[in-house]
Design a protein around this motif. Structure first.
Motif, mmCIF file in Angstrom:
data_model
loop_
_atom_site.group_PDB
_atom_site.id
_atom_site.type_symbol
_atom_site.label_atom_id
_atom_site.label_comp_id
_atom_site.label_asym_id
_atom_site.label_seq_id
_atom_site.Cartn_x
_atom_site.Cartn_y
_atom_site.Cartn_z
ATOM 1 N N LEU B 221 -45.605 29.843 -19.197
ATOM 2 C CA LEU B 221 -46.172 28.529 -18.888
ATOM 3 C C LEU B 221 -45.955 28.273 -17.402
ATOM 4 O O LEU B 221 -44.813 28.312 -16.933
ATOM 5 N N PRO B 222 -47.030 28.002 -16.646
ATOM 6 C CA PRO B 222 -46.820 27.709 -15.222
ATOM 7 C C PRO B 222 -45.947 26.461 -15.045
ATOM 8 O O PRO B 222 -46.002 25.527 -15.847
ATOM 9 N N LYS B 223 -45.153 26.464 -13.991
ATOM 10 C CA LYS B 223 -44.254 25.327 -13.735
ATOM 11 C C LYS B 223 -44.985 23.989 -13.715
ATOM 12 O O LYS B 223 -44.472 22.980 -14.191
ATOM 13 N N ALA B 224 -46.185 24.006 -13.124
ATOM 14 C CA ALA B 224 -46.920 22.741 -12.959
ATOM 15 C C ALA B 224 -47.188 22.066 -14.297
ATOM 16 O O ALA B 224 -47.355 20.856 -14.374
ATOM 17 N N ASP B 225 -47.224 22.864 -15.367
ATOM 18 C CA ASP B 225 -47.590 22.320 -16.676
ATOM 19 C C ASP B 225 -46.394 21.938 -17.541
ATOM 20 O O ASP B 225 -46.558 21.641 -18.726
ATOM 21 N N LEU B 226 -45.205 21.941 -16.969
ATOM 22 C CA LEU B 226 -44.005 21.694 -17.783
ATOM 23 C C LEU B 226 -44.096 20.387 -18.576
ATOM 24 O O LEU B 226 -43.858 20.355 -19.786
ATOM 25 N N LEU B 227 -44.441 19.301 -17.893
ATOM 26 C CA LEU B 227 -44.485 18.012 -18.601
ATOM 27 C C LEU B 227 -45.690 17.934 -19.536
ATOM 28 O O LEU B 227 -45.585 17.419 -20.650
ATOM 29 N N ALA B 228 -46.823 18.435 -19.083
ATOM 30 C CA ALA B 228 -48.026 18.367 -19.926
ATOM 31 C C ALA B 228 -47.825 19.140 -21.224
ATOM 32 O O ALA B 228 -48.232 18.691 -22.303
ATOM 33 N N TYR B 229 -47.181 20.291 -21.127
ATOM 34 C CA TYR B 229 -46.977 21.096 -22.330
ATOM 35 C C TYR B 229 -45.915 20.461 -23.229
ATOM 36 O O TYR B 229 -46.042 20.463 -24.461
ATOM 37 N N THR B 230 -44.884 19.908 -22.610
ATOM 38 C CA THR B 230 -43.858 19.214 -23.402
ATOM 39 C C THR B 230 -44.492 18.037 -24.136
ATOM 40 O O THR B 230 -44.239 17.804 -25.321
ATOM 41 N N GLN B 231 -45.341 17.305 -23.420
ATOM 42 C CA GLN B 231 -46.024 16.177 -24.054
ATOM 43 C C GLN B 231 -46.851 16.643 -25.255
ATOM 44 O O GLN B 231 -46.846 16.002 -26.309
ATOM 45 N N ALA B 232 -47.522 17.754 -25.098
ATOM 46 C CA ALA B 232 -48.364 18.257 -26.198
ATOM 47 C C ALA B 232 -47.507 18.602 -27.415
ATOM 48 O O ALA B 232 -47.843 18.234 -28.546
ATOM 49 N N ILE B 233 -46.394 19.281 -27.189
ATOM 50 C CA ILE B 233 -45.519 19.649 -28.312
ATOM 51 C C ILE B 233 -44.983 18.394 -28.994
ATOM 52 O O ILE B 233 -45.024 18.252 -30.223
#
Lengths: 167, 556
Positions: B221-233
């Protein structure tokens, strides 16, 4: 039961439809989702303002195509700890573009009201007596610093893309 | 380490003042305990067996000297002179008076600390490798990402009433010291084939009554997407996680029941559909947060004369250096573990005087940094080896020089029936007796690395499922009985322990542990094969035989 909106208690123009009742032609009734799904053809061509009541756990896809038919969507908090409607509200506002009244009902307590508003709710049906009293005495909590963007008008704070103040 | 700016400080101050108001409403009888409960839980205040317990967040286990002095002060003034460091890198006070809690929170706020989200069904304190920023085997320091997650998850309007608590851990080294595969989300910092640094994403691990190892959702997972991916989960979990039974409400059950592939599809679909506008992380902002965690400027030292001299002449010091000092990425330095497992003591407890002593050492020799490890020890991450003799003497003077880091007496134990309202058996006295049996001397060193973890009920706060030897205290017909599991591990080779068989009484359990250890000593190829490796090679059978003597004489 009292309706909280924009920092004050207001008259409620809406009512829940009773079991077996025909919807009045003038509208302003809130229909349970099952009811709507069975009777939606009857509203073909009608301009009466309608509301929809959705239980937590119902996928929004189930009624997404009808969203713009409703002036009001009511999401239920069966207990204050059941937080599904927070996510449903955000999806309705941010993904499905719902612009009508988004109403919180059920176990709506004073400390959740600002969070609900930040997820996109704009009216709150209050049944808890303490919450009603505290709202009348001092209004809803109004924290002014957030670590996430919300649905209420907000302004960025600094270089952190996630930080917000009321705007 | 991260420093609050005006915004962060005001955020905490606002919450403290709101809680002060709620406490006064509770004390005046304006609020019932039931109505007060969600407020106190949001502020880390539990009602325990004997009194309130306040759990203070130590974000990713990092403290400076000033903060540690404050924790000591709180222990002295508002508690009984000690605090308890937990397996989630936090500290708990077991005896605060309700009326004092707002004052304690004010004290904490004065050193940039709080107790927000240390309980309740929200995203809890984000944990990380306790050797972060110092260990030689690290790709990148995990703490800046833990800090970003900490901020973003604080009083999250959408995610404060999840089906159940939610724990995120971030690890930056090859060796997983943060036990990420037994967390709701585990982020492992990795480098992909293109040389970019990002995260492998694990979801749905956890212990408790239904222990499960996390499943991998993403290799990168690219660093930039850390929050977006956490939000999705977390959004998928918030909408779909079970709410009908609190014991089936963690995300591990959702992943298990839904299946990992459908879970991945749901998360990826949510991730793809959500707007990134506000939660994509710009590289500049990651760099700004990282700058807070810049490592101290250490000069590599080739010769460590003072350290070597003491090591040659003082066997106790040599043992401490061998067990409690981990290689630092800068030569001539070490990462020092301060064991909170004195022989016969209570795992994780520290007195106010001990906290002050550690704070002083950090200020004087340790670049003002202290860590709390999930193994309930403290760590001085940046120490020049030549300062180790002075540090050791000071630790010894304060009862903190136990040379057992990673050894059989470095036991994790939950508070158990001595403190906890949920416990079914005592765990601390078992830990004390095992520790007395094996000690920290020659024998313990010969046994080598062996992690014993003890829980006093099936909620598994002592992480017994991932102990090399796990002990679970239960109550059977009014009598405490202890089940033993073998072969668990919380590291990158994560595995859950296997039950040996019927449980043992409180009187028998320490002897049973000794029999297990004796089997290990007899089957290991040599000292380099530690307990876990030997168990994985020979399996359960020889241990079972020794414990239950099932094959006595049968093979002869």
């Amino acid at each position: 039961m009292a309706l909280w909106k924009n920092g004050a208690f207001v008259d409620d123009a809406w009512r829940e439809i009773a079991e077996g009742e025909d919807p009045p032609p003038a509208g302003h009734v809130i229909l349970p989702l099952d009811w709507w799904e069975q009777e939606r053809d009857a509203f073909e061509g009608s301009n009466a303002p309608l509301g929809l009541r959705v239980a937590p756990g119902v996928p929004i896809e189930r009624f997404a195509r009808d969203i713009n038919r409703f002036a009001l969507i009511e999401l239920v908090f069966p207990k204050f700890g059941d937080g599904r409607a927070f996510s449903m509200a955000r999806l309705l506002r941010e993904r499905h573009g719902f612009r009508g009244e988004l109403r919180a009902t059920g176990d709506v307590l004073i400390d959740q009201i600002q969070m609900m508003a930040r997820c996109g709710f704009d009216t709150f049906q209050i049944s808890d007596a303490t919450t009603e009293r505290l709202l009348r005495e001092r209004g809803a909590p109004a924290y002014k610093r957030f670590y996430q963007p919300g649905a209420t008008p907000e302004a960025p704070v600094d270089s952190r893309p996630w930080a917000r103040r009321p705007g | 380490m991260y420093r609050y700016d005006e915004f962060d400080a005001a955020f905490v101050a606002d919450r403290v003042s709101a809680f002060r108001d709620q406490v006064s409403r509770r004390l005046s009888g304006d609020m019932t305990e039931e109505q007060f409960r969600p407020h106190r839980l949001m502020n880390g205040l539990y009602l325990q067996l004997h009194a309130y317990m306040l759990r203070v967040a130590v974000p990713y286990g990092t403290l400076n000297a000033r903060q540690m002095h404050k924790l000591a002060h709180i222990a002295r003034v508002y508690d009984k002179g000690f605090g308890h460091f937990t397996t989630r890198q936090n500290i708990q006070y077991n005896w605060p008076a309700l009326s004092d809690v707002p004052a304690i929170l004010d004290e904490l706020a004065s050193v940039e600390m709080h107790a927000i989200q240390t309980s309740g069904n929200c995203i809890r304190n984000v944990t990380a490798d306790h050797f972060a920023g110092a260990a030689a085997d690290e790709i990148e320091d995990p703490r800046p990402y833990a800090e970003i997650l900490r901020q973003w998850s604080s009083i999250h309007p959408e995610f404060t009433f999840l089906p159940r608590k939610f724990k995120i851990a971030v690890n930056g080294a090859d060796w997983d010291r943060a036990a990420i595969q037994v967390h709701d989300i585990g982020y492992q910092i990795v480098r992909n084939e293109a040389g970019e640094v990002g995260f492998a994403v694990y979801v749905g691990g956890g212990l408790g009554r239904t222990p499960m190892i996390a499943r991998k959702l993403r290799d990168f997972l690219p660093k930039a997407d850390l929050l977006a991916y956490t939000q999705a989960i977390v959004r998928v979990y918030n909408l779909e996680g079970r709410r009908d039974n609190k014991y089936k409400a963690r995300i591990k059950i959702l992943v298990h029941e839904k299946g990992v592939d459908p879970m991945r599809e749901a998360v990826e679909a949510e991730f793809a559909a959500a707007s990134r506008e506000f939660i994509s992380l710009p590289a500049s902002e990651i760099a700004r947060i990282k700058s807070y965690f810049a490592p101290p400027a250490l000069q590599a030292r080739a010769a460590c004369d003072a350290y070597e001299a003491r090591r040659q002449t003082d066997p106790r010091f040599a043992a401490f250096a061998a067990n409690n000092v981990h290689p630092h990425r800068v030569a001539g330095h070490g990462v020092v573990t301060i064991s909170l497992k004195p022989i016969g003591g209570v795992p994780g407890d520290a007195t106010a005087a001990q906290m002050d002593a550690v704070a002083d050492l950090a200020a004087r020799y340790g670049h003002d940094e202290i860590r709390v490890s999930h193994e309930q020890n403290l760590v001085l991450p940046h120490v020049a080896l030549d300062d180790l003799p002075a540090i050791y003497d000071e630790l010894a003077a304060n009862g903190l020089a136990t040379a057992n880091a990673g050894l059989i007496s470095d036991i994790i134990a939950c508070p158990g029936l001595d403190y906890c309202a949920l416990a079914t058996a005592r765990s601390i006295p078992i830990a004390q007796r095992i520790s007395e049996r094996f000690g920290e001397g020659e024998r313990a060193r010969d046994i080598g690395e062996l992690k014993i973890k003890i829980s006093g009920c099936i909620n598994a706060c002592g992480h017994h499922h991932v102990g090399h030897i796990g002990i679970l205290g239960l109550e059977r017909k009014g009598v405490e009985t202890y089940q033993i599991t073998l072969g668990g591990s919380g590291d990158e080779t994560c595995s859950l322990g296997t039950l040996t068989g019927p449980g043992f009484s409180s009187e028998e359990v320490v002897d049973a542990i000794e029999r297990i250890v004796n089997v290990y000593m007899s089957v290991r190829t040599d000292r380099s094969e530690d307990f876990l490796a030997a168990y994985r090679r020979v399996g359960m059978q020889p241990f079972k035989e020794a414990l239950y003597e099932t094959s006595k004489g049968a093979d002869i």
